[in-house]
Motif scaffolding. Structure first.
Motif, PDB file in Angstrom:
ATOM      1  N   LYS A 129      51.462  39.556  40.020  1.00  0.00           N
ATOM      2  CA  LYS A 129      50.954  38.178  39.907  1.00  0.00           C
ATOM      3  C   LYS A 129      51.003  37.631  38.490  1.00  0.00           C
ATOM      4  CE  LYS A 129      46.772  39.055  41.023  1.00  0.00           C
ATOM      5  NZ  LYS A 129      46.574  40.456  41.154  1.00  0.00           N
ATOM      6  N   THR A 147      42.500  34.439  36.197  1.00  0.00           N
ATOM      7  CA  THR A 147      41.086  34.431  36.600  1.00  0.00           C
ATOM      8  C   THR A 147      40.491  35.838  36.575  1.00  0.00           C
ATOM      9  OG1 THR A 147      41.583  34.617  38.968  1.00  0.00           O
ATOM     10  CG2 THR A 147      41.415  32.387  38.054  1.00  0.00           C
ATOM     11  N   GLY A 148      41.352  36.849  36.709  1.00  0.00           N
ATOM     12  CA  GLY A 148      40.866  38.230  36.640  1.00  0.00           C
ATOM     13  C   GLY A 148      40.242  38.501  35.282  1.00  0.00           C
ATOM     14  N   ALA A 149      40.803  37.872  34.241  1.00  0.00           N
ATOM     15  CA  ALA A 149      40.290  38.074  32.884  1.00  0.00           C
ATOM     16  C   ALA A 149      38.835  37.605  32.790  1.00  0.00           C
ATOM     17  CB  ALA A 149      41.159  37.319  31.879  1.00  0.00           C
ATOM     18  N   TYR A 151      36.555  37.712  35.249  1.00  0.00           N
ATOM     19  CA  TYR A 151      35.686  38.740  35.846  1.00  0.00           C
ATOM     20  C   TYR A 151      35.627  39.978  34.951  1.00  0.00           C
ATOM     21  CZ  TYR A 151      35.617  35.788  39.928  1.00  0.00           C
ATOM     22  OH  TYR A 151      35.427  34.721  40.757  1.00  0.00           O
ATOM     23  N   ARG A 152      36.752  40.240  34.308  1.00  0.00           N
ATOM     24  CA  ARG A 152      36.779  41.381  33.398  1.00  0.00           C
ATOM     25  C   ARG A 152      35.811  41.155  32.230  1.00  0.00           C
ATOM     26  NH1 ARG A 152      41.184  45.041  33.604  1.00  0.00           N
ATOM     27  NH2 ARG A 152      42.390  44.722  35.495  1.00  0.00           N
ATOM     28  N   ARG A 203      41.230  44.853  29.183  1.00  0.00           N
ATOM     29  CA  ARG A 203      42.317  45.524  29.929  1.00  0.00           C
ATOM     30  C   ARG A 203      42.076  47.011  30.059  1.00  0.00           C
ATOM     31  NH1 ARG A 203      44.060  41.884  32.763  1.00  0.00           N
ATOM     32  NH2 ARG A 203      43.602  40.028  31.594  1.00  0.00           N
ATOM     33  N   ALA A 211      35.052  45.260  36.850  1.00  0.00           N
ATOM     34  CA  ALA A 211      35.324  43.839  37.129  1.00  0.00           C
ATOM     35  C   ALA A 211      35.302  43.596  38.629  1.00  0.00           C
ATOM     36  CB  ALA A 211      36.673  43.448  36.550  1.00  0.00           C
ATOM     37  N   SER A 215      32.528  41.323  40.506  1.00  0.00           N
ATOM     38  CA  SER A 215      33.026  40.140  41.225  1.00  0.00           C
ATOM     39  C   SER A 215      32.551  40.090  42.674  1.00  0.00           C
ATOM     40  CB  SER A 215      34.555  40.085  41.164  1.00  0.00           C
ATOM     41  OG  SER A 215      35.108  40.997  42.084  1.00  0.00           O
ATOM     42  N   ARG A 221      30.583  35.072  41.218  1.00  0.00           N
ATOM     43  CA  ARG A 221      31.774  34.395  41.736  1.00  0.00           C
ATOM     44  C   ARG A 221      31.600  32.874  41.738  1.00  0.00           C
ATOM     45  NH1 ARG A 221      36.291  35.893  43.551  1.00  0.00           N
ATOM     46  NH2 ARG A 221      35.487  38.000  43.396  1.00  0.00           N
ATOM     47  N   ASP A 243      41.317  35.078  45.203  1.00  0.00           N
ATOM     48  CA  ASP A 243      40.725  34.110  46.127  1.00  0.00           C
ATOM     49  C   ASP A 243      41.098  32.676  45.774  1.00  0.00           C
ATOM     50  OD1 ASP A 243      39.439  33.996  43.700  1.00  0.00           O
ATOM     51  OD2 ASP A 243      37.453  33.669  44.539  1.00  0.00           O
ATOM     52  N   ILE A 244      42.161  32.496  45.029  1.00  0.00           N
ATOM     53  CA  ILE A 244      42.489  31.134  44.572  1.00  0.00           C
ATOM     54  C   ILE A 244      42.891  30.255  45.767  1.00  0.00           C
ATOM     55  CG2 ILE A 244      43.847  29.748  42.942  1.00  0.00           C
ATOM     56  CD1 ILE A 244      42.000  31.881  41.649  1.00  0.00           C
ATOM     57  N   ARG A 269      51.216  49.542  36.772  1.00  0.00           N
ATOM     58  CA  ARG A 269      50.014  49.635  35.927  1.00  0.00           C
ATOM     59  C   ARG A 269      50.144  50.821  34.954  1.00  0.00           C
ATOM     60  NH1 ARG A 269      45.719  45.983  37.242  1.00  0.00           N
ATOM     61  NH2 ARG A 269      47.061  44.248  36.725  1.00  0.00           N
ATOM     62  N   ARG A 292      40.013  49.936  44.455  1.00  0.00           N
ATOM     63  CA  ARG A 292      39.688  48.583  43.980  1.00  0.00           C
ATOM     64  C   ARG A 292      40.130  47.535  45.011  1.00  0.00           C
ATOM     65  NH1 ARG A 292      41.441  45.202  39.320  1.00  0.00           N
ATOM     66  NH2 ARG A 292      43.064  46.664  38.706  1.00  0.00           N
ATOM     67  N   ASP A 296      37.827  44.900  46.836  1.00  0.00           N
ATOM     68  CA  ASP A 296      38.118  43.458  46.719  1.00  0.00           C
ATOM     69  C   ASP A 296      38.338  42.821  48.088  1.00  0.00           C
ATOM     70  OD1 ASP A 296      37.937  43.653  43.984  1.00  0.00           O
ATOM     71  OD2 ASP A 296      40.095  43.783  43.636  1.00  0.00           O
ATOM     72  N   ARG A 299      34.663  42.632  50.330  1.00  0.00           N
ATOM     73  CA  ARG A 299      33.406  41.996  49.915  1.00  0.00           C
ATOM     74  C   ARG A 299      33.116  40.806  50.833  1.00  0.00           C
ATOM     75  NH1 ARG A 299      36.591  40.398  44.871  1.00  0.00           N
ATOM     76  NH2 ARG A 299      37.595  38.501  45.574  1.00  0.00           N
TER      77      ARG A 299
END
Ligand code: DC
Length: 335
Positions: A129, A147-149, A151-152, A203, A211, A215, A221, A243-244, A269, A292, A296, A299
């Motif tokens: 992504k 957006t992950g950043a 939550y991180r 990171r 994260a 979240s 959220r 979830d965008i 990764r 993870r 995710d 939830r």
């Protein structure tokens, strides 16, 4: 009489490109408006002044539009205008609700038109992504929001405050005075926590799982989603996350869901982290990624899920360039 409008672009000023682009544009207009050739009264083209090789009207005649009046004209050279662009107006003797057709970046993706677009790219960790979103943002000259950043950064703050990150109450307390800022330098996103640039720290592998856990909490959220919506409401941007397309921007103009096999995602990764000097165990990393994703996807609020109207792309066997090209193609087909 009804008028249908359309536009397209060509990669270079070349007779064949003009013929191809005109045939495609007229074909799509006819298709989308279920139009028969003999329902067309006349077709008027205008092309930008950098197109000299061929008359679009002639290309239209060659594409079989023979029974109607055809006309080509040239537009003045407007600074900042979309280059190598052919516009068309089709006059039709039929009662219909016209569906205008804009292809190959002729609308929405041109910087001289103040039209906002939001692109949502969701998917599990390591699906590609962020790399793809960055490339699209760069090519379309729009903002990239990771957006992950966010939550991180929340997770980092909660960890630093010593909160039990599973406990929503403790996390909320830890984030009470959260000062989270997203800034851009040469198009690169920097995440600032209480004024300090934490773009690298967030990171770290220890932050990834935290994260995901942070979240899960609805209060976190809701707070982050509101911030993301605020940014997306002001400017064109491509947002990547989980979830965008389903929750943050259900009305996004374009939605994609990227996936890849867990093996491939773990390998990506692994390469990313080892290149940064972290020593990581591949098997452990793969296990963490799967765990993870599970967290995710399960939830209660806004889980990781493909939006019904999102285009699914499995990137397992694709290069970054191929994925970017595929997404752009899908978007340009629709504008
Ligand atoms: O994309 P990432 O790996 O940086 O995201 C870290 C975690 O943040 C991810 O495991 C789940 C959470 N996240 C989320 O729940 N919703 C988003 N829109 C983005 C990230």
């Amino acid at each position: 009489m009804i008028v249908i409008r359309g536009a397209t672009t060509i990669p270079k000023d070349d007779k064949e490109e003009i013929r191809k682009a005109v045939a495609e544009l007229l074909g799509q207009i006819a298709n989308k408006n279920t139009l028969l050739k003999d329902e067309i009264v006349s077709i008027v083209f205008s092309s930008t002044s950098d197109i000299h090789s061929y008359y679009p009207a002639k290309a239209a005649r060659e594409a079989g539009y023979e029974g109607c009046a055809l006309f080509s004209s040239q537009e003045p050279d407007i600074e900042g205008g979309l280059p190598l662009c052919i516009r068309v107006m089709i006059f039709v003797e039929k009662n219909l609700d016209p569906r205008h057709v804009y292809l190959r970046g002729a609308k929405g993706l041109r910087k001289d038109v103040a039209q906002k677009i939001n692109i949502a790219i969701d998917g599990p960790a390591g699906s590609g992504k962020s790399t793809v979103a960055k490339a699209i943002a760069r090519d379309y000259k729009i903002l990239y929001l990771d957006t992950g950043a966010m939550y991180r950064a929340c997770a980092l703050k909660a960890l630093e405050e010593g909160a039990d990150i599973d406990d929503e109450r403790q996390v909320v307390d830890a984030l009470r005075d959260l000062k989270l800022d997203i800034e851009y330098e040469d198009g690169v996103q920097h995440t600032l926590l209480d004024g300090a640039d934490v773009s690298e720290t967030i990171r770290e592998p220890r932050v990834s799982m935290a994260a995901s856990t942070v979240s899960k909490h609805a209060s976190v959220r809701m707070r982050m989603a509101e911030k993301q919506r605020e940014i997306a409401s002001k400017m064109s941007c491509v947002l990547d996350g989980r979830d965008i397309g389903t929750f943050v921007l259900p009305d996004a103009d374009f939605k994609f869901f990227l996936t890849a096999s867990p093996e491939v995602r773990a390998k990506r990764r692994y390469d990313e982290l080892t290149a940064k000097g972290y020593s990581v165990d591949f098997a452990e990393l793969k296990e963490e990624i799967v765990k993870r994703d599970e967290q995710d996807a399960n939830r209660a609020l806004a889980p990781l899920k493909q939006a019904e109207d999102a285009v699914l792309v499995d990137t397992s066997e694709m290069t970054v360039e191929e994925v970017v090209a595929e997404l752009k193609k899908r978007m340009q087909e629709r504008i």
